[in-house]
Design a protein around this motif. Structure first.
Motif, mmCIF file in Angstrom:
data_model
loop_
_atom_site.group_PDB
_atom_site.id
_atom_site.type_symbol
_atom_site.label_atom_id
_atom_site.label_comp_id
_atom_site.label_asym_id
_atom_site.label_seq_id
_atom_site.Cartn_x
_atom_site.Cartn_y
_atom_site.Cartn_z
ATOM 1 N N ALA A 270 0.748 -1.280 -0.047
ATOM 2 C CA ALA A 270 -0.067 0.005 -0.111
ATOM 3 C C ALA A 270 1.024 1.402 -0.109
ATOM 4 O O ALA A 270 1.244 1.797 -1.008
ATOM 5 C CB ALA A 270 -0.920 -0.050 1.193
ATOM 6 N N GLY A 271 1.311 1.719 1.300
ATOM 7 C CA GLY A 271 2.268 3.047 1.220
ATOM 8 C C GLY A 271 3.561 2.280 0.837
ATOM 9 O O GLY A 271 4.537 3.055 0.157
ATOM 10 N N GLY A 272 4.069 0.920 0.979
ATOM 11 C CA GLY A 272 5.249 0.429 0.591
ATOM 12 C C GLY A 272 6.328 0.894 1.441
ATOM 13 O O GLY A 272 7.589 0.464 1.315
ATOM 14 N N THR A 273 6.084 1.509 2.388
ATOM 15 C CA THR A 273 7.362 1.861 3.327
ATOM 16 C C THR A 273 7.945 0.860 4.197
ATOM 17 O O THR A 273 9.025 0.876 4.492
ATOM 18 C CB THR A 273 6.813 2.925 4.343
ATOM 19 O OG1 THR A 273 5.850 2.278 5.321
ATOM 20 C CG2 THR A 273 6.403 4.184 3.646
ATOM 21 N N ASP A 274 7.245 -0.240 4.456
ATOM 22 C CA ASP A 274 7.884 -1.535 4.786
ATOM 23 C C ASP A 274 8.355 -2.422 3.951
ATOM 24 O O ASP A 274 9.677 -2.807 3.718
ATOM 25 C CB ASP A 274 7.123 -2.117 5.766
ATOM 26 C CG ASP A 274 6.927 -1.409 7.106
ATOM 27 O OD1 ASP A 274 7.731 -0.708 7.546
ATOM 28 O OD2 ASP A 274 5.802 -1.600 7.835
ATOM 29 N N VAL A 275 7.569 -2.849 2.859
ATOM 30 C CA VAL A 275 7.875 -3.879 2.027
ATOM 31 C C VAL A 275 9.026 -3.454 0.943
ATOM 32 O O VAL A 275 9.942 -4.171 0.911
ATOM 33 C CB VAL A 275 6.730 -3.963 0.998
ATOM 34 C CG1 VAL A 275 6.923 -5.121 0.010
ATOM 35 C CG2 VAL A 275 5.643 -4.713 2.001
ATOM 36 N N ASN B 86 14.609 -3.670 -1.265
ATOM 37 C CA ASN B 86 15.809 -2.859 -2.064
ATOM 38 C C ASN B 86 16.855 -3.326 -1.487
ATOM 39 O O ASN B 86 18.038 -3.240 -1.812
ATOM 40 C CB ASN B 86 15.662 -1.483 -1.380
ATOM 41 C CG ASN B 86 14.416 -0.679 -2.370
ATOM 42 O OD1 ASN B 86 14.205 -1.055 -3.395
ATOM 43 N ND2 ASN B 86 13.795 0.449 -1.940
ATOM 44 N N PHE B 87 16.936 -3.818 -0.004
ATOM 45 C CA PHE B 87 18.078 -4.560 0.464
ATOM 46 C C PHE B 87 18.029 -6.211 0.309
ATOM 47 O O PHE B 87 18.880 -6.738 0.736
ATOM 48 C CB PHE B 87 17.781 -4.345 2.225
ATOM 49 C CG PHE B 87 18.337 -2.888 2.426
ATOM 50 C CD1 PHE B 87 19.734 -2.495 2.645
ATOM 51 C CD2 PHE B 87 17.571 -1.773 2.490
ATOM 52 C CE1 PHE B 87 20.189 -1.276 3.058
ATOM 53 C CE2 PHE B 87 17.681 -0.607 3.231
ATOM 54 C CZ PHE B 87 19.135 -0.376 3.121
ATOM 55 N N ASP B 88 17.283 -6.477 -0.581
ATOM 56 C CA ASP B 88 17.208 -7.779 -1.047
ATOM 57 C C ASP B 88 17.071 -9.038 0.115
ATOM 58 O O ASP B 88 17.350 -9.990 0.050
ATOM 59 C CB ASP B 88 18.664 -8.281 -1.746
ATOM 60 C CG ASP B 88 18.616 -9.268 -2.511
ATOM 61 O OD1 ASP B 88 17.418 -9.497 -3.255
ATOM 62 O OD2 ASP B 88 19.463 -10.024 -2.731
#
Length: 300
Positions: free
Chosen positions: A26-31, A36-38
């Motif tokens: 949704a916000g993407g702030t966790d996922v 990004n850090f794989d």
């Protein structure tokens, strides 16, 4: 990595049933941080950003129904009176950009013990409404966290709404971090007084494998307030009660040593936060009672 983008809630449930491994975003702030850090490479991502009902809230007589994707900024600006503990927690989330995107549903889905919303939700006694094509159910917040970054969702379920009772008394939230913004909590604590039922609820973050309540501390404080006549008299909390409450809250923790802090420091800090928040919330409760010991409601 395939990308699913349902336009309606019904389409989202159907997609989750067809692709149970799909990771909602949704916000993407966790996922996105994990990707990004794989640390995570899901086969499917499912964007819930177009589903309007997740971005709305409804304030009823006793309960706020908060859509899973309502941004923290909206909680801060519009629900400060109804959900003061969660509004305070929302203030501590990362940066303005992330507060404009992230919501409580993301914290719940990730189920990190360091999620800022968890202590406030535990203290308020929230319920999480989840749904699948099989139907919907309400999960009490106490039963939602099942392990380190694990929750009670079935593979085909999505978080729809968080049901939170409107505050009937003072609430507080605070966290310890290595700086004032963009920081993961070293530890966090939330406290809610519930004068209508003469009960107390707490929430602890980043000091155990899951977000937890300090149940023994709650039971002690409930008994101390009742037996000492504090609710009726509104008299000052004694230092011994405050200290014991803090000590019991600290003892409830099961923290680890990591790069952000030691287990010993986390226990100590939780005890301090608990003691301070008790004094803050009780002073607010006393102020609301007025100078004669009666409540301010109806006083000219």
């Amino acid at each position: 990595m395939d990308f699913l983008r349902p336009a309606t809630w019904e389409e989202a449930l159907a997609a989750k049933a067809a692709y149970p491994a799909a990771v909602p975003i949704a916000g993407g702030t966790d996922v996105m941080v994990e990707i990004n850090f794989d640390h995570r490479r899901p086969e499917y991502l499912m964007d819930l950003g177009r589903i309007e009902l997740l971005h709305t809230w409804e304030t009823g007589e006793d309960v706020v129904r908060l859509g899973a994707s309502v941004p923290y900024t909206q909680i801060m600006e519009n629900l400060r009176v109804e959900l003061p503990g969660l509004a305070l927690a929302s203030h501590t989330v990362a940066s303005p950009q992330i507060r404009n995107r992230g919501g409580v549903g993301g914290n719940l889905g990730t189920a990190s013990p360091a999620g800022d919303a968890h202590p406030a939700l535990l203290a308020a006694g929230a319920e999480v409404e989840v749904e699948s094509v099989r139907g919907s159910r309400l999960i009490p917040i106490d039963a939602f966290y099942t392990g380190v970054k694990r929750n009670a969702l079935a593979a085909d379920e999505l978080i729809k709404t968080i049901h939170i009772r409107k505050a009937d008394g003072p609430q507080q939230f605070s966290k310890v971090g290595t700086r004032n913004a963009m920081v993961i909590a070293v530890c966090a604590f939330g406290l809610a007084l519930h004068p209508e039922t003469r009960t107390v609820r707490t929430g602890i973050g980043s000091a155990a494998p899951t977000p937890i309540r300090a149940r023994v501390a709650e039971e002690f404080l409930e008994a101390a307030l009742e037996d000492g006549g504090f609710w009726d008299s509104g008299k000052l909390i004694t230092p011994s009660v405050a200290k014991q409450f803090g000590d019991l809250a600290a003892a409830s923790c099961n923290p680890i040593d990591d790069v952000r802090g030691t287990a010993k420091y986390r226990r100590h800090a939780v005890g301090i936060l608990a003691r301070r928040q008790l004094l803050w919330t009780w002073e607010e409760y006393r102020a609301g009672r007025g100078p004669t010991g009666t409540t301010m409601e109806g006083v000219a």
